[in-house]
Design a protein around this motif. Structure first.
Motif, PDB file in Angstrom:
ATOM      1  N   PRO A   1      -7.442  -1.034  11.788  1.00  0.00           N
ATOM      2  CA  PRO A   1      -8.028  -0.448  12.996  1.00  0.00           C
ATOM      3  C   PRO A   1      -6.984  -0.087  14.041  1.00  0.00           C
ATOM      4  N   SER A   2      -7.374   0.780  14.954  1.00  0.00           N
ATOM      5  CA  SER A   2      -6.450   1.305  15.953  1.00  0.00           C
ATOM      6  C   SER A   2      -6.146   0.288  17.038  1.00  0.00           C
ATOM      7  N   GLY A   3      -4.849   0.206  17.403  1.00  0.00           N
ATOM      8  CA  GLY A   3      -4.450  -0.495  18.606  1.00  0.00           C
ATOM      9  C   GLY A   3      -4.327  -1.998  18.520  1.00  0.00           C
ATOM     10  N   THR A   4      -4.694  -2.607  17.378  1.00  0.00           N
ATOM     11  CA  THR A   4      -4.661  -4.069  17.304  1.00  0.00           C
ATOM     12  C   THR A   4      -3.737  -4.586  16.210  1.00  0.00           C
ATOM     13  N   GLY A   5      -3.242  -3.698  15.367  1.00  0.00           N
ATOM     14  CA  GLY A   5      -2.393  -4.116  14.257  1.00  0.00           C
ATOM     15  C   GLY A   5      -1.043  -3.430  14.276  1.00  0.00           C
ATOM     16  N   LEU A   6      -0.225  -3.813  13.313  1.00  0.00           N
ATOM     17  CA  LEU A   6       1.096  -3.222  13.111  1.00  0.00           C
ATOM     18  C   LEU A   6       1.198  -2.863  11.642  1.00  0.00           C
ATOM     19  N   TYR A   7       1.368  -1.591  11.351  1.00  0.00           N
ATOM     20  CA  TYR A   7       1.424  -1.108   9.971  1.00  0.00           C
ATOM     21  C   TYR A   7       2.728  -0.343   9.798  1.00  0.00           C
ATOM     22  N   LEU A   8       3.592  -0.847   8.919  1.00  0.00           N
ATOM     23  CA  LEU A   8       4.882  -0.194   8.750  1.00  0.00           C
ATOM     24  C   LEU A   8       5.309  -0.207   7.286  1.00  0.00           C
ATOM     25  N   SER A   9       6.092   0.784   6.923  1.00  0.00           N
ATOM     26  CA  SER A   9       6.670   0.888   5.584  1.00  0.00           C
ATOM     27  C   SER A   9       8.133   1.261   5.724  1.00  0.00           C
ATOM     28  N   ILE A  10       8.959   0.663   4.872  1.00  0.00           N
ATOM     29  CA  ILE A  10      10.392   0.935   4.895  1.00  0.00           C
ATOM     30  C   ILE A  10      10.829   1.415   3.516  1.00  0.00           C
ATOM     31  N   LEU A  11      11.650   2.455   3.511  1.00  0.00           N
ATOM     32  CA  LEU A  11      12.155   3.025   2.262  1.00  0.00           C
ATOM     33  C   LEU A  11      13.474   2.365   1.873  1.00  0.00           C
ATOM     34  N   LEU A  12      13.538   1.951   0.619  1.00  0.00           N
ATOM     35  CA  LEU A  12      14.733   1.319   0.072  1.00  0.00           C
ATOM     36  C   LEU A  12      15.181   2.081  -1.159  1.00  0.00           C
ATOM     37  N   ARG A  13      16.465   2.102  -1.379  1.00  0.00           N
ATOM     38  CA  ARG A  13      17.013   2.676  -2.618  1.00  0.00           C
ATOM     39  C   ARG A  13      17.922   1.608  -3.241  1.00  0.00           C
ATOM     40  N   PRO A  14      17.319   0.545  -3.770  1.00  0.00           N
ATOM     41  CA  PRO A  14      18.086  -0.624  -4.223  1.00  0.00           C
ATOM     42  C   PRO A  14      18.672  -0.438  -5.607  1.00  0.00           C
ATOM     43  N   LYS A  15      19.775  -1.119  -5.824  1.00  0.00           N
ATOM     44  CA  LYS A  15      20.356  -1.170  -7.168  1.00  0.00           C
ATOM     45  C   LYS A  15      19.783  -2.414  -7.855  1.00  0.00           C
ATOM     46  N   LEU A  16      18.531  -2.285  -8.279  1.00  0.00           N
ATOM     47  CA  LEU A  16      17.814  -3.396  -8.891  1.00  0.00           C
ATOM     48  C   LEU A  16      17.149  -2.945 -10.168  1.00  0.00           C
ATOM     49  N   HIS A  17      17.019  -3.872 -11.110  1.00  0.00           N
ATOM     50  CA  HIS A  17      16.200  -3.620 -12.285  1.00  0.00           C
ATOM     51  C   HIS A  17      14.742  -3.746 -11.864  1.00  0.00           C
ATOM     52  N   ALA A  18      13.864  -3.097 -12.592  1.00  0.00           N
ATOM     53  CA  ALA A  18      12.455  -3.064 -12.218  1.00  0.00           C
ATOM     54  C   ALA A  18      11.856  -4.462 -12.082  1.00  0.00           C
ATOM     55  N   ASP A  19      12.267  -5.392 -12.958  1.00  0.00           N
ATOM     56  CA  ASP A  19      11.654  -6.722 -12.900  1.00  0.00           C
ATOM     57  C   ASP A  19      12.180  -7.566 -11.743  1.00  0.00           C
ATOM     58  N   GLU A  20      13.113  -7.019 -10.945  1.00  0.00           N
ATOM     59  CA  GLU A  20      13.597  -7.726  -9.759  1.00  0.00           C
ATOM     60  C   GLU A  20      12.910  -7.258  -8.474  1.00  0.00           C
ATOM     61  N   ALA A  21      11.973  -6.325  -8.612  1.00  0.00           N
ATOM     62  CA  ALA A  21      11.294  -5.788  -7.429  1.00  0.00           C
ATOM     63  C   ALA A  21      10.505  -6.856  -6.687  1.00  0.00           C
ATOM     64  N   LEU A  22      10.129  -7.924  -7.381  1.00  0.00           N
ATOM     65  CA  LEU A  22       9.400  -9.013  -6.742  1.00  0.00           C
ATOM     66  C   LEU A  22      10.169  -9.600  -5.564  1.00  0.00           C
ATOM     67  N   PHE A  23      11.510  -9.565  -5.631  1.00  0.00           N
ATOM     68  CA  PHE A  23      12.319 -10.128  -4.550  1.00  0.00           C
ATOM     69  C   PHE A  23      12.135  -9.357  -3.243  1.00  0.00           C
ATOM     70  N   ILE A  24      11.841  -8.069  -3.322  1.00  0.00           N
ATOM     71  CA  ILE A  24      11.614  -7.283  -2.113  1.00  0.00           C
ATOM     72  C   ILE A  24      10.395  -7.804  -1.374  1.00  0.00           C
ATOM     73  N   THR A  25       9.322  -8.035  -2.133  1.00  0.00           N
ATOM     74  CA  THR A  25       8.081  -8.524  -1.532  1.00  0.00           C
ATOM     75  C   THR A  25       8.260  -9.912  -0.930  1.00  0.00           C
TER      76      THR A  25
END
Length: 324
Positions: free
Chosen positions: A130-154
């Motif tokens: 909803p408007s005005g009460t939350g914070l919604y953000l996304s950040i772009l990464l270009r990591p040198k990681l194998h796919a099964d290491e993506a869990l570390f980002i989260t």
């Protein structure tokens, strides 16, 4: 830069100070009429000003509007690591940023919104934004990681959020494996990391880490379908520039962890904040739901569970619900 953007930059850097229309016009080389028009536009955007005869305009210290200028001010010396873009309303910060990533924008691009009309959580669930009460953000990464290491980002993002929540509210925040932040038994934040795989190398072409935080309860409360599980960082709206500060705090902490991601500098903190280990859980998203006990979080940030038949498994995907 437009007059409105220049003016809010001046006010954000000097909250509580008065500036006359004449002074602002002189600094920006525009007319006083242009200044007056910009201030009116900012008020329409939700900024709160005090006006005093002979003194001019003052951005009230308790004005809470997400802005590029406010976030960049709070980022301080870390500002150079990010390219922040702020929206009043957006469909989904993750969806839009993935489109931008495919078109080649650089690592550190951040989309921040005060409202999402098509916010998404894991398993394509709707994320109420909803408007005005939350914070919604996304950040772009270009990591040198194998796919099964993506869990570390989260998991790194979850710790960054929990620490920032604790800093601004003074309340201890826990983490439910793998991507939810909890406060007083209620979910206040969800995290969704989406990635594009480089099929040739098996690594990630890019990753977009989306973070949605309920900062204050929405007017009228949360929708019926989530009111029993959803909470907010603050029970009532506090005074002060909270959401800009929270956005900057999350970004600074997350980027510090991300730069050392292979060393897992967030791991001990992630384990310490777990609200899952030791609890009975139901494992979902892997066929039929199965009852289990959460035993531990291993060095790969997988959740180790023991099923009722005595078998054990380390989960790196799927979802759990904690059974109380």
């Amino acid at each position: 830069m437009r007059v409105k953007e220049e003016i809010i930059k001046i006010f954000e850097n000097s909250r509580g100070e008065y500036f006359s229309g004449e002074e602002l016009a002189s600094r920006l080389h525009v007319s006083r009429s242009a200044v007056w028009k910009a201030v009116r536009q900012l008020e329409a955007d939700g900024y709160q000003f005090d006006a005093a005869s002979g003194r001019g305009y003052c951005l009230r210290p308790d004005s809470d509007v997400l802005s590029k200028q406010g976030i960049e001010k709070a980022l301080g010396e870390s500002v150079s690591a990010f390219d922040v873009k702020v929206y009043r309303t957006i469909t989904s910060t993750n969806t839009v940023l993935k489109e931008m990533a495919a078109n080649g924008v650089g690592e550190g691009t951040v989309l921040v919104a005060s409202e999402q009309t098509a916010g998404r959580g894991r398993m394509n669930r709707r994320f109420v934004s909803p408007s005005g009460t939350g914070l919604y953000l996304s950040i772009l990464l270009r990591p040198k990681l194998h796919a099964d290491e993506a869990l570390f980002i989260t998991t790194a993002a979850a710790v960054a959020v929990a620490q920032t929540v604790e800093e601004v509210s003074g309340r201890h925040a826990g983490v439910k494996w793998v991507n939810d932040v909890f406060l007083n038994g209620k979910k206040i934040c969800g995290i969704l990391t989406e990635a594009s795989l480089d099929m040739e190398s098996g690594g990630l072409e890019y990753a977009v880490c989306g973070i949605g935080v309920n900062v204050f309860p929405p007017d009228g409360g949360f929708p019926d379908e989530i009111k029993d599980i959803a909470g907010a960082v603050f029970d009532v709206r506090p005074s002060g520039d909270i959401r800009n500060r929270m956005a900057a705090g999350i970004l600074k902490r997350f980027m510090a962890y991300y730069r050392s991601l292979p060393e897992h500098p967030f791991f001990e903190e992630y384990k310490r904040r777990s609200v899952t280990v030791g609890e009975r859980v139901t494992v979902l998203g892997r066929g039929e739901p199965r009852s289990a006990v959460a035993l531990a979080i291993d060095g790969e940030c997988r959740l180790v569970v023991r099923y009722d038949d005595g078998s054990e498994e380390a989960l790196n995907s799927g979802e759990i619900s904690v059974r109380k």
